[in-house]
Design an enzyme around this catalytic site. Structure first.
Site, mmCIF file in Angstrom:
data_model
loop_
_atom_site.group_PDB
_atom_site.id
_atom_site.type_symbol
_atom_site.label_atom_id
_atom_site.label_comp_id
_atom_site.label_asym_id
_atom_site.label_seq_id
_atom_site.Cartn_x
_atom_site.Cartn_y
_atom_site.Cartn_z
ATOM 1 N N ASP A 72 0.768 -1.256 -0.119
ATOM 2 C CA ASP A 72 -0.089 0.102 0.053
ATOM 3 C C ASP A 72 0.897 1.386 0.095
ATOM 4 O O ASP A 72 1.539 1.435 0.951
ATOM 5 C CB ASP A 72 -1.001 0.090 1.135
ATOM 6 C CG ASP A 72 -1.979 1.051 1.259
ATOM 7 O OD1 ASP A 72 -1.501 2.202 0.548
ATOM 8 O OD2 ASP A 72 -2.876 0.995 2.090
ATOM 9 N N ASN A 99 3.600 5.059 -10.151
ATOM 10 C CA ASN A 99 2.279 5.275 -10.854
ATOM 11 C C ASN A 99 1.043 4.684 -10.260
ATOM 12 O O ASN A 99 -0.151 5.323 -10.613
ATOM 13 C CB ASN A 99 2.528 4.153 -11.909
ATOM 14 C CG ASN A 99 1.108 3.874 -12.797
ATOM 15 O OD1 ASN A 99 0.778 4.528 -13.557
ATOM 16 N ND2 ASN A 99 0.654 2.540 -12.228
ATOM 17 N N TYR A 164 -8.322 13.572 -7.510
ATOM 18 C CA TYR A 164 -7.263 13.235 -8.201
ATOM 19 C C TYR A 164 -6.315 14.603 -8.941
ATOM 20 O O TYR A 164 -5.153 14.558 -8.837
ATOM 21 C CB TYR A 164 -7.851 12.505 -9.382
ATOM 22 C CG TYR A 164 -6.693 11.726 -10.328
ATOM 23 C CD1 TYR A 164 -5.993 10.750 -10.180
ATOM 24 C CD2 TYR A 164 -6.704 12.741 -11.621
ATOM 25 C CE1 TYR A 164 -5.008 10.094 -11.229
ATOM 26 C CE2 TYR A 164 -5.736 12.293 -12.511
ATOM 27 C CZ TYR A 164 -4.895 10.876 -12.529
ATOM 28 O OH TYR A 164 -4.117 10.436 -12.971
ATOM 29 N N LYS A 168 -2.347 15.391 -8.384
ATOM 30 C CA LYS A 168 -1.525 15.513 -9.565
ATOM 31 C C LYS A 168 -0.822 16.652 -9.381
ATOM 32 O O LYS A 168 0.542 16.671 -9.798
ATOM 33 C CB LYS A 168 -2.269 15.076 -10.626
ATOM 34 C CG LYS A 168 -2.640 13.531 -10.992
ATOM 35 C CD LYS A 168 -1.522 12.920 -10.950
ATOM 36 C CE LYS A 168 -1.582 11.363 -11.509
ATOM 37 N NZ LYS A 168 -0.281 10.374 -11.360
#
Length: 345
Positions: A72, A99, A164, A168
């Protein structure tokens, strides 16, 4: 020593040790497949047991050595332990590819604080943890390459993906700061980013979603092998700051620099519908925010999602980006021939 030393230009090479996080599915799975070959050892980090077992078999079938480790990435102790095991069983780490991610498809006000924190810990802190462990192994040897798999959404956020997009953006900011520090230290460890377009991966089937219809990537969509080719190229040539993959990524980043306010209004009108299919949602679909969707007893999700019939297997822009010198040379030859033809008229 150059981070790509020993490579054949494809990211593979005799005795190379590569780490891929999020390796059990999607872009990570496609990247591991592309890296696999005789003489390459690949440590595969992910949470899903069935996906890890499947990708390890694929690496071995291609002649590579696979080391699957259930990890994890949000838990630094697990990542640190994985790094120690990789070094002990495979040898010094040459390339580390970050990734792994998770996310929530929903308006921000429909995401609980715990869900937002979890998505951020996996998608942002997972990269921080992976980078820290990679540097702990690379800096003493003064060599190595770290590849951060980013997104056009690291520069231009869209609705329904606030966790997200925020993560990023954070990865990009963190990486730029780290790069400056490595340059200051005159380190031979390199760090680069690869920003991706919409990709046909299983994430749209397993991410937590509160949308009324199934989530989809915003077209045009690319197959994960397009992303994998760029990531492998970046691992072999990590001196570039970043790689932009796909014409939509280039246009999105440049448009956001020029007319960000206009994009705000455009995405407010189109972003909700563009990220949903016309089918009703399946209430029994798996979600991987808290536990893997490809865990024990669950099916392997593979590299591709449900949009094969709508996805592009190649990107001319990505090819040109990887071969800039050749493209410039051919452009120069074309310009000379054009000028010569014009003068002959």
């Amino acid at each position: 020593m150059n981070a790509a030393a020993g490579s054949d230009g494809t990211g593979r090479g005799p005795g190379r040790v590569v780490v891929v996080t999020g390796a059990s599915g999607g872009v990570g799975r496609a990247t591991a497949r592309m890296l696999a070959g005789p003489g390459t050892a690949i440590a595969l980090l992910a949470r899903g047991e069935s996906g890890l077992r499947a990708v390890a078999d694929e690496v071995a079938a291609a002649g590579g050595r696979a080391l699957p480790i259930e990890t994890d990435m949000a838990d630094f102790a697990q990542v640190e332990a994985a790094g120690r095991r990789i070094a002990a069983e495979l040898g010094p780490i040459d390339v580390w590819i970050n990734n792994a991610f998770s996310a929530v498809f929903a308006p921000f006000l429909q995401i609980s604080p715990d869900e937002f924190r979890r998505a951020t810990e996996v998608t942002y802190l997972g990269y921080v943890h992976g980078t820290r462990v990679a540097l702990d192994h690379m800096v003493p040897l003064d060599r190595g390459a770290i590849v951060q798999v980013g997104s056009a959404l690291a520069y231009r956020s869209i609705p329904l993906q606030s966790a997200y997009c925020g993560a990023k953006h954070a990865v990009a900011g963190f990486t730029e700061s780290l790069r400056c520090e490595l340059l200051h230290d005159r380190s031979n460890v390199k760090v680069t980013m690869v920003h991706l377009p919409a990709v046909n991966t299983p994430q749209f089937d397993w991410l937590l979603s509160r949308l009324p219809r199934p989530a989809q990537p915003v077209p045009p969509i690319y197959q994960p092998e397009v992303a994998a080719r760029a990531i492998v190229a970046a691992a072999a040539r990590p001196n570039r700051r970043e790689y932009w993959v796909g014409a939509p990524t280039v246009l999105t980043i440049l448009a956001n620099r020029l007319v960000p306010g206009l994009l705000d209004h455009y995405l407010a009108r189109t972003g909700y519908r563009a990220q949903q299919t016309d089918r009703p949602s399946d209430p029994d679909r798996p979600t991987n925010l808290w536990r893997p969707a490809d865990g024990p007893g669950q099916p392997d999700q593979g590299a591709h999602g449900a949009f094969d019939d709508r996805s592009h297997p190649h990107s001319p822009q990505a090819w040109l980006s990887r071969h800039r010198r050749l493209a410039l040379a051919l452009g120069g030859v074309g310009a000379v021939l054009g000028a010569y033809a014009w003068r002959r008229r």
